[in-house]
Design a protein around this motif. Structure first.
Motif, mmCIF file in Angstrom:
data_model
loop_
_atom_site.group_PDB
_atom_site.id
_atom_site.type_symbol
_atom_site.label_atom_id
_atom_site.label_comp_id
_atom_site.label_asym_id
_atom_site.label_seq_id
_atom_site.Cartn_x
_atom_site.Cartn_y
_atom_site.Cartn_z
ATOM 1 N N PHE A 73 77.112 -92.205 14.006
ATOM 2 C CA PHE A 73 76.643 -90.834 14.189
ATOM 3 C C PHE A 73 75.308 -90.638 13.484
ATOM 4 C CE2 PHE A 73 81.151 -90.442 14.999
ATOM 5 C CZ PHE A 73 81.181 -89.588 16.095
ATOM 6 N N GLN A 74 74.448 -89.896 14.126
ATOM 7 C CA GLN A 74 73.171 -89.552 13.523
ATOM 8 C C GLN A 74 73.021 -88.042 13.576
ATOM 9 O OE1 GLN A 74 70.179 -91.371 15.955
ATOM 10 N NE2 GLN A 74 70.883 -90.414 17.825
ATOM 11 N N HIS A 75 72.085 -87.502 12.799
ATOM 12 C CA HIS A 75 71.940 -86.050 12.819
ATOM 13 C C HIS A 75 70.655 -85.591 13.506
ATOM 14 C CE1 HIS A 75 70.705 -87.550 8.788
ATOM 15 N NE2 HIS A 75 69.636 -86.806 9.005
ATOM 16 N N LYS A 76 70.234 -86.373 14.515
ATOM 17 C CA LYS A 76 69.088 -85.963 15.316
ATOM 18 C C LYS A 76 69.535 -85.741 16.754
ATOM 19 C CE LYS A 76 65.058 -87.719 12.881
ATOM 20 N NZ LYS A 76 63.835 -88.534 12.992
ATOM 21 N N SER A 77 69.205 -84.578 17.285
ATOM 22 C CA SER A 77 69.551 -84.268 18.674
ATOM 23 C C SER A 77 68.522 -84.870 19.616
ATOM 24 C CB SER A 77 69.601 -82.752 18.859
ATOM 25 O OG SER A 77 69.637 -82.417 20.225
ATOM 26 N N ILE A 78 69.017 -85.456 20.701
ATOM 27 C CA ILE A 78 68.087 -85.966 21.721
ATOM 28 C C ILE A 78 68.159 -85.133 23.007
ATOM 29 C CG2 ILE A 78 68.009 -88.308 20.806
ATOM 30 C CD1 ILE A 78 70.076 -89.147 22.848
ATOM 31 N N GLY A 79 68.890 -84.018 22.948
ATOM 32 C CA GLY A 79 68.833 -83.032 24.023
ATOM 33 C C GLY A 79 69.586 -83.342 25.298
ATOM 34 N N LEU A 80 70.588 -84.213 25.235
ATOM 35 C CA LEU A 80 71.310 -84.586 26.460
ATOM 36 C C LEU A 80 72.004 -83.391 27.117
ATOM 37 C CD1 LEU A 80 72.949 -88.011 25.492
ATOM 38 C CD2 LEU A 80 71.033 -87.619 27.030
ATOM 39 N N LEU A 81 72.750 -82.620 26.322
ATOM 40 C CA LEU A 81 73.479 -81.482 26.897
ATOM 41 C C LEU A 81 72.521 -80.419 27.418
ATOM 42 C CD1 LEU A 81 76.437 -80.974 24.374
ATOM 43 C CD2 LEU A 81 76.561 -81.903 26.686
ATOM 44 N N ARG A 82 71.500 -80.136 26.663
ATOM 45 C CA ARG A 82 70.545 -79.106 27.096
ATOM 46 C C ARG A 82 69.909 -79.480 28.434
ATOM 47 N NH1 ARG A 82 69.819 -75.048 23.641
ATOM 48 N NH2 ARG A 82 70.371 -75.448 21.459
ATOM 49 N N ASN A 83 69.553 -80.748 28.562
ATOM 50 C CA ASN A 83 68.934 -81.184 29.816
ATOM 51 C C ASN A 83 69.931 -81.189 30.968
ATOM 52 O OD1 ASN A 83 66.438 -81.556 28.617
ATOM 53 N ND2 ASN A 83 66.844 -83.692 28.078
ATOM 54 N N GLU A 84 71.123 -81.731 30.690
ATOM 55 C CA GLU A 84 72.117 -81.871 31.752
ATOM 56 C C GLU A 84 72.620 -80.533 32.275
ATOM 57 O OE1 GLU A 84 76.514 -83.976 32.264
ATOM 58 O OE2 GLU A 84 75.153 -84.697 30.712
ATOM 59 N N TYR A 85 72.765 -79.556 31.361
ATOM 60 C CA TYR A 85 73.331 -78.255 31.742
ATOM 61 C C TYR A 85 72.298 -77.130 31.733
ATOM 62 C CZ TYR A 85 77.878 -80.504 31.425
ATOM 63 O OH TYR A 85 78.963 -81.342 31.625
ATOM 64 N N SER A 86 71.028 -77.481 31.608
ATOM 65 C CA SER A 86 69.929 -76.503 31.641
ATOM 66 C C SER A 86 70.139 -75.360 30.639
ATOM 67 C CB SER A 86 69.745 -75.935 33.056
ATOM 68 O OG SER A 86 69.491 -76.980 33.969
ATOM 69 N N ILE A 87 70.395 -75.730 29.389
ATOM 70 C CA ILE A 87 70.580 -74.743 28.325
ATOM 71 C C ILE A 87 69.220 -74.428 27.725
ATOM 72 C CG2 ILE A 87 71.787 -74.202 26.170
ATOM 73 C CD1 ILE A 87 73.656 -74.783 28.550
ATOM 74 N N PRO A 88 68.813 -73.144 27.703
ATOM 75 C CA PRO A 88 67.496 -72.792 27.140
ATOM 76 C C PRO A 88 67.370 -73.210 25.681
ATOM 77 C CG PRO A 88 68.455 -70.937 28.332
ATOM 78 C CD PRO A 88 69.528 -71.974 28.233
ATOM 79 N N ALA A 89 66.162 -73.492 25.263
ATOM 80 C CA ALA A 89 65.902 -74.001 23.914
ATOM 81 C C ALA A 89 66.407 -73.065 22.823
ATOM 82 C CB ALA A 89 64.409 -74.258 23.744
#
Length: 198
Positions: free
Chosen positions: A4-20
């Motif tokens: 586990f790491q504590h850096k987000s690479i944005g997979l969920l945001r990209n996949e589900y179009s979640i605003p920043a």
């Protein structure tokens, strides 16, 4: 914990179009009775009713999935509570969570909580089973009695209203979880062995 790491690479945001600017609040667990996803959905409903910009994720699968999906549909929250099904990229998506919402009504240890600690994700959980042994209220996370959706929602709101406190708890939790690394457990076991042998 090294996977586990504590850096987000944005997979969920990209996949589900979640605003920043939108919060990601979720749980990673089997969709089974003891995980009490009905309370999870009730908490989401309360939080969303306060006009808090958030998307809730249920990551996993299980025997109660259809029933929980129907409950979400009945509350007209299908656009805000998303089911991902089972995923094998949990170490990559967990760091995206702003808060892990852990609503179990019975629980052993709650290994997802330790994973969240390792990812520097804030934890809001119930006092079920062994959870209070790893979550110290107001020190490494926030606790409430089981099936208390109002209190769980209030704990989420507390974290959002107190970012400095949230950061302090996250840092405390990250330091706490270092004691659960394989290397640390080997070291501690060796020390115990040497003490018994002397």
């Amino acid at each position: 914990m090294s996977r586990f790491q504590h850096k987000s690479i944005g997979l969920l945001r990209n996949e589900y179009s979640i605003p920043a600017g939108e919060l990601i609040i979720g749980n990673i667990a089997a969709i089974a009775s003891h995980k009490d996803y009905f309370t999870f959905v009730d908490v989401a409903e309360i939080v969303l009713s306060k006009n808090i910009a958030a998307t809730f994720f249920i990551v996993g699968d299980g025997p109660d999935r259809k029933e929980i999906e129907q409950y979400v549909h009945a509350k007209k929250l299908g656009h805000k509570i998303l089911f991902t099904g089972f995923r094998n990229d949990v170490p990559q998506i967990l760091p995206e969570f702003d808060i892990l919402l852990f609503t179990s009504k019975t629980e052993g240890l709650g290994s997802s909580i330790l994973d969240a600690y390792a990812c520097k994700v804030a934890v809001v959980a119930t006092q079920a089973g062994g959870i209070p042994e790893i979550v110290s209220h107001l020190e490494t996370g926030l606790l409430s009695p089981i099936q208390q959706a109002t209190q769980l929602a209030a704990n989420i709101e507390y974290l959002l209203a107190h970012p400095i406190e949230k950061k302090r708890m996250v840092e405390n939790a990250f330091h706490f979880v270092q004691h659960f690394s394989k290397e640390k457990m080997v070291d501690e076991s060796f020390k115990t062995y040497m003490e018994l042998d002397s």
